[in-house]
Structure formats: structure tokens, C-alpha cells
Design a protein around this motif. Structure first.
Motif, PDB file in Angstrom:
ATOM      1  N   ARG A  78       7.535 -29.022  53.943  1.00 41.16           N
ATOM      2  CA  ARG A  78       8.164 -29.371  55.229  1.00 41.16           C
ATOM      3  C   ARG A  78       9.665 -29.039  55.181  1.00 41.16           C
ATOM      4  O   ARG A  78      10.269 -28.719  56.185  1.00 41.16           O
ATOM      5  CB  ARG A  78       7.943 -30.844  55.521  1.00 41.16           C
ATOM      6  CG  ARG A  78       7.661 -31.059  57.000  1.00 41.16           C
ATOM      7  CD  ARG A  78       7.617 -32.518  57.370  1.00 41.16           C
ATOM      8  NE  ARG A  78       6.534 -33.241  56.756  1.00 41.16           N
ATOM      9  CZ  ARG A  78       6.554 -34.564  56.619  1.00 41.16           C
ATOM     10  NH1 ARG A  78       7.578 -35.276  57.029  1.00 41.16           N
ATOM     11  NH2 ARG A  78       5.527 -35.190  56.076  1.00 41.16           N
ATOM     12  N   ASP A 102      12.301 -26.626  57.629  1.00 38.14           N
ATOM     13  CA  ASP A 102      13.704 -27.077  57.607  1.00 38.14           C
ATOM     14  C   ASP A 102      14.389 -26.676  56.292  1.00 38.14           C
ATOM     15  O   ASP A 102      13.730 -26.519  55.261  1.00 38.14           O
ATOM     16  CB  ASP A 102      13.779 -28.599  57.775  1.00 38.14           C
ATOM     17  CG  ASP A 102      13.387 -29.030  59.176  1.00 38.14           C
ATOM     18  OD1 ASP A 102      13.557 -28.234  60.118  1.00 38.14           O
ATOM     19  OD2 ASP A 102      12.887 -30.173  59.326  1.00 38.14           O
ATOM     20  N   LYS A 135      15.709 -27.018  61.622  1.00 38.64           N
ATOM     21  CA  LYS A 135      17.128 -27.338  61.415  1.00 38.64           C
ATOM     22  C   LYS A 135      17.584 -26.988  59.995  1.00 38.64           C
ATOM     23  O   LYS A 135      16.784 -26.952  59.067  1.00 38.64           O
ATOM     24  CB  LYS A 135      17.406 -28.805  61.708  1.00 38.64           C
ATOM     25  CG  LYS A 135      16.573 -29.777  60.924  1.00 38.64           C
ATOM     26  CD  LYS A 135      16.585 -31.133  61.612  1.00 38.64           C
ATOM     27  CE  LYS A 135      15.373 -31.993  61.293  1.00 38.64           C
ATOM     28  NZ  LYS A 135      14.075 -31.463  61.630  1.00 38.64           N
ATOM     29  N   ILE A 358      16.189 -35.581  56.327  1.00 36.36           N
ATOM     30  CA  ILE A 358      15.500 -34.558  57.124  1.00 36.36           C
ATOM     31  C   ILE A 358      13.989 -34.770  57.051  1.00 36.36           C
ATOM     32  O   ILE A 358      13.288 -34.736  58.065  1.00 36.36           O
ATOM     33  CB  ILE A 358      15.864 -33.130  56.612  1.00 36.36           C
ATOM     34  CG1 ILE A 358      17.377 -32.881  56.692  1.00 36.36           C
ATOM     35  CG2 ILE A 358      15.074 -32.049  57.347  1.00 36.36           C
ATOM     36  CD1 ILE A 358      17.955 -32.753  58.067  1.00 36.36           C
ATOM     37  N   GLY A 361      12.781 -37.500  59.141  1.00 33.40           N
ATOM     38  CA  GLY A 361      13.129 -37.378  60.560  1.00 33.40           C
ATOM     39  C   GLY A 361      14.223 -38.350  60.994  1.00 33.40           C
ATOM     40  O   GLY A 361      14.471 -38.547  62.183  1.00 33.40           O
ATOM     41  N   TRP A 363      17.366 -37.907  60.395  1.00 31.87           N
ATOM     42  CA  TRP A 363      18.295 -36.932  60.978  1.00 31.87           C
ATOM     43  C   TRP A 363      17.458 -35.832  61.608  1.00 31.87           C
ATOM     44  O   TRP A 363      16.687 -35.160  60.915  1.00 31.87           O
ATOM     45  CB  TRP A 363      19.205 -36.343  59.892  1.00 31.87           C
ATOM     46  CG  TRP A 363      20.258 -37.296  59.412  1.00 31.87           C
ATOM     47  CD1 TRP A 363      20.499 -38.568  59.876  1.00 31.87           C
ATOM     48  CD2 TRP A 363      21.212 -37.063  58.369  1.00 31.87           C
ATOM     49  NE1 TRP A 363      21.550 -39.118  59.183  1.00 31.87           N
ATOM     50  CE2 TRP A 363      22.011 -38.221  58.251  1.00 31.87           C
ATOM     51  CE3 TRP A 363      21.477 -35.988  57.525  1.00 31.87           C
ATOM     52  CZ2 TRP A 363      23.045 -38.337  57.328  1.00 31.87           C
ATOM     53  CZ3 TRP A 363      22.509 -36.092  56.603  1.00 31.87           C
ATOM     54  CH2 TRP A 363      23.292 -37.259  56.515  1.00 31.87           C
ATOM     55  N   ASP A 364      17.618 -35.691  62.929  1.00 35.02           N
ATOM     56  CA  ASP A 364      16.745 -34.742  63.633  1.00 35.02           C
ATOM     57  C   ASP A 364      17.571 -33.822  64.522  1.00 35.02           C
ATOM     58  O   ASP A 364      18.734 -34.098  64.800  1.00 35.02           O
ATOM     59  CB  ASP A 364      15.725 -35.550  64.460  1.00 35.02           C
ATOM     60  CG  ASP A 364      14.452 -34.752  64.684  1.00 35.02           C
ATOM     61  OD1 ASP A 364      14.351 -33.617  64.166  1.00 35.02           O
ATOM     62  OD2 ASP A 364      13.570 -35.271  65.398  1.00 35.02           O
ATOM     63  N   LYS A 366      17.692 -29.489  66.395  1.00 34.10           N
ATOM     64  CA  LYS A 366      17.324 -28.081  66.232  1.00 34.10           C
ATOM     65  C   LYS A 366      18.611 -27.312  66.033  1.00 34.10           C
ATOM     66  O   LYS A 366      19.561 -27.492  66.797  1.00 34.10           O
ATOM     67  CB  LYS A 366      16.670 -27.561  67.518  1.00 34.10           C
ATOM     68  CG  LYS A 366      15.166 -27.705  67.547  1.00 34.10           C
ATOM     69  CD  LYS A 366      14.571 -26.975  68.723  1.00 34.10           C
ATOM     70  CE  LYS A 366      14.676 -27.820  69.986  1.00 34.10           C
ATOM     71  NZ  LYS A 366      14.086 -27.175  71.154  1.00 34.10           N
TER      72      LYS A 366
END
Ligand code: NDP
Length: 398
Positions: A78, A102, A135, A358, A361, A363-364, A366
Motif C-alpha cells: 500500500r 503511496d 500521495k 499514511i 490514512g 494523513w490523507d 492526493k
């Protein structure tokens, strides 16, 4: 996709991978890949022994996007954590957007032939990341990294407006060698031998290498000569901290270190351009790196402490306010826990925490982000429990 893929198997990776293994309930599955697979195997074997966690290993040339894409497609992580060298940032970022994964790193992109220390080429990937719906978290080490989180925390919780920041980085560790660098010698010596630079009232002010020296009293370490350097987090912090009038970065160096470095510089051993020697082409600083002790070997012999923090001055409720936020780390304690000294430890722990923010999630978004753009509190909480506790001192305002 599940799990994480860590790329690079040096000192920072040893700490980051060990800390990820200690947080296996979060990360579920960990794969460690690097150019030399035996280095991944050595880290994995220590982690199996000490944490009883299985780390999958692979070999990859991180300069090559198709090889990276193939590996990411096989592993299906992920998040990719890049703790290889700054030369690999752009290729790994490209592989992440191609595979929809990510990205996290700890140092800004550098071209092997130029020492620029700037975010330009990584920030230019904003649209590429937005389009791929993923991201990038840039600079999740200590500095850059925790220093940005300290500033963000101050901005979000302690001040109405921040005017002055001095980042103070002290390594009072002693490894017993006449000269050695605590992390990759090429990266370290390029940084220290470059011109200094700081930001004031919207402008960059350039200094000669090590021109500005101050004596600073580091809590629990003592007074140390500290030199103004350019450091990459200045570029993003001067944009992201509102009301800022000046930001500078200082690092301690002993006299012996500076004497050696000046001498090496004067004879051309820090050169980054190819020279011909007896029909063979060599890059002086690469040859020097071959001669110097491997930073990874300093762990068992380094004693003493590091103290890295930020002195932040600004306004709260109409009054001047000044705080010192710092972390102290002990080289031998880091070594006992992870097999690496404090410089790798202080980078590897925040690399894991940023990856966790990350992965979960917390810190989220795009696009491409610097660390101070996110909510600092959850990261600060993790620092307290994952081995890098911090202190906030109120300082008198002058
Ligand atoms: P090391 O030199 O110890 O390790 C780098 C690793 O990357 C090695 O395992 C190396 O493999 C691997 N690597 C290099 N090139 C490639 C490639 N083309 N493909 C695959 N793997 C490759 O460095 P450190 O662990 O000390 O530092 C790691 C990163 O952390 C660096 O980017 C450094 O700038 C950054 N850093 C950040 C700090 C911060 O506070 N933000 C502080 C200190 C470091 P091999 O062994 O085969 O050469």
C-alpha cells in the motif's frame, strides 16, 4: 494492496525496518528490497531473531523504473518507503504513480552530478500524483522530518504567529576514528562543504561554507560550536509557516572534523566530477567514501548523545513567546535496540512513523506533501512512544 515495501538496506533502513517490525500489527506485511540482497537478508535475520517477525526480501535496481514497477506489482504494497539514496527519489516516485501506491522518503532528490538540495523536481510531480490518486510524503526523517513536525505543532498549537525559527542539530557522539561520517559520506560531505544559506524577509542570504559559527547550549549535552548550513527543510518551511521572518539551520562539528574536511576539500577529494587516474575514471568523493569507515559500522563504537530541536519565537495572545522543542537520543541505547547508532535511529524512527500516518490514512490527500502540511499531533504522540520523546522548554524572550 496490503503491507509496505521498504527500499534500501543501509543504516536508516535497519532502524526503519526494525521499527516497522515492532509495529507489525499496523503494517501487516513487510518487504525489504535493495541493490544488494545480502544486506536485506542480514537485517531480516536480525529482526527474525529479535522481534520474531518475518521480513520478505528482494533485490531491485531503484534507478530503473520498469524494475521497480515489476517489484511493486509482485509485492502489491500500500505504501513504498524509500530509504535508499536521494538519487533514487524520482525513479521510485514514478514507479509509485505508475502502480497507484503511496510514497514516503527522508531526503530530497539530488542528481549524482550536482549538489542542489532542492524540492523543485519532486514538487513538480504534484499533478502526476493527483492524477494517479496517490500521495507522496517528502522528508520524513529527523531533519527534514521531525523538525518540520515540531514547527507545525508549534504553529497549530502553541503560537498565533511564528516569526523566527532556528533549527539546532547537535551530534555529540564519539566514534573514536580521526575522521568518519555518520551517514552516507557523499551526501554528508556535499552538504557540509557547500555554501551556507538562510532565509530572511523573503530572501535567501548566502554565506561561505561554515562562515557563521555560534556557541549554543544544548540541553543535557552542553555548549557546542554550531555552524550555519543550508538544509533542505528551510525551503518548504519558509513557505508553510505563516508570518515567518527568518529561518536558519545550525549543526555542530568538532574542530578535527572541520580540519579534515577542509584538507580533503583543498586537495580535491570532495570533487563530484569524474577525473582520470591511470586510465581509469573515478569520482573523488566516491573514492573517498570507499576509504572511510562504513557509517553502518560506527554503531557499536559510538558513545554520547544527539540533541536536535527547534527554537521557535513568535506571538501568542498578543505577547512574545519563545520555546525550544527538542529530542535527545543516546547512541548506545539506539544501538542496543536496533543495531544502529543515533543518526540512523533518529531518521529511521520518523520514517516508520510517517509511513504509519499514511498507511492508516491519518494523513490523507492526493499529491505531493511536505511533512509540516499535516496535523502534527498524531505524529508527536507516536514520537513519544516509539523511541524519540520530546521536551518543550519555555525560553525567556529578549
Ligand atoms: P546508506 O548508504 O547506509 O544506505 C543506502 C542504501 O540504499 C544501501 O543499502 C544501498 O545499497 C541502497 N541503494 C543505493 N542505490 C541503490 C539503487 N540504485 N537501487 C537499490 N538500492 C540502492 O544510507 P543511509 O541509510 O545512511 O541513508 C538512507 C537515506 O536517508 C538517504 O537518502 C539519506 O540522505 C537519508 N537521511 C536522512 C536524514 C534525515 O534526517 N532526514 C538523516 C540521515 C540520512 P548498496 O548497499 O547495494 O549500496
Amino acid at each position: 494492496n496490503t503491507g509496505i515495501l521498504i527500499i534500501g538496506a543501509g543504516g536508516v533502513s535497519r532502524v526503519a525496518t526494525t521499527k516497522c517490525a515492532m509495529n507489525i500489527n499496523t503494517f501487516e506485511k513487510i518487504t525489504l528490497a535493495s541493490r544488494t540482497i545480502s544486506k536485506c537478508e542480514a537485517i531480516a535475520s536480525d529482526i527474525k531473531k529479535n522481534q520474531n517477525v518475518v521480513i520478505n526480501v528482494a533485490s531491485v535496481d531503484a534507478d530503473n523504473v520498469p524494475s521497480l514497477v515489476k517489484l511493486i506489482e509482485e509485492v502489491k504494497p500500500r505504501v513504498v518507503l524509500n530509504v535508499a539514496l536521494p538519487y533514487q527519489d524520482l525513479t521510485i516516485m514514478d514507479a509509485c504513480t505508475q502502480t497507484g501506491v503511496d510514497y514516503v522518503d527522508t531526503a530530497n532528490y539530488e542528481h549524482p552530478d550536482e549538489a542542489k538540495f532542492e524540492y523543485k523536481e519532486q514538487w513538480a510531480k504534484q499533478e502526476q500524483f493527483e492524477k494517479a490518486n496517490v500521495k507522496a510524503l517528502l522528508g520524513s526523517g529527523f531533519d527534514p522530518g521531525v523538525t518540520g513536525v515540531f514547527c507545525a505543532y508549534a504553529q497549530q498549537n502553541l503560537f498565533d504567529e511564528i516569526n523566527y525559527i532556528d533549527i539546532m542539530d547537535c551530534n555529540a557522539g564519539d566514534h573514536g576514528y580521526p575522521f568518519a561520517t555518520n551517514f552516507n559520506p557523499e551526501i554528508n560531505l556535499r552538504e557540509v562543504s557547500s555554501n551556507g544559506r538562510y532565509w530572511e524577509e523573503g530572501k535567501w542570504i548566502e554565506t561561505k561554507p561554515l562562515e557563521i559559527r555560534v556557541e549554543h547550549d544544548y540541553p543535557e549535552v552542553g555548549v557546542k560550536p554550531s555552524y550555519l548550513l543550508y538544509h533542505e527543510e528551510l525551503e518548504s518551511l519558509c513557505k508553510n509557516i505563516k508570518g515567518l521572518k527568518r529561518i536558519r539551520f545550525f549543526m555542530t562539528f568538532g574542530d578535527a572534523y572541520i580540519q579534515h574536511m577542509n584538507c580533503l576539500q583543498n586537495v580535491g577529494m570532495l570533487g563530484i566530477k569524474e577525473v582520470e587516474h591511470k586510465g581509469q575514471k573515478i569520482i573523488p568523493i566516491e573514492f573517498l567514501a570507499t576509504l572511510l569507515p562504513d557509517p553502518a559500522s560506527l554503531g557499536p563504537r559510538t558513545v554520547g548523545k544527539t540533541n536536535i530541536g527547534c527554537i521557535i519565537e513568535g506571538i501568542k495572545d498578543g505577547k512574545k513567546k519563545k520555546v525550544y522543542i527538542y529530542n535527545i537520543c543516546d547512541h548506545q541505547e539506539c544501538y542496543k535496540e536496533t543495531g544502529a547508532q543515533a543518526v540512523s535511529y533518529t531518521t529511521g524512527v520518523p520514517a516508520m512513523i510517517g509511513t504509519k500516518m499514511i498507511y492508516q490514512g491519518i494523513w490523507d490527500g492526493k499529491g505531493v506533501f511536505n511533512i509540516e502540511e499535516f496535523d502534527a499531533k498524531p505524529f508527536m504522540d507516536e514520537l513519544m512512544t516509539q523511541g524519540l520523546p520530546w521536551t518543550i522548554l519555555d525560553l525567556p524572550v529578549d
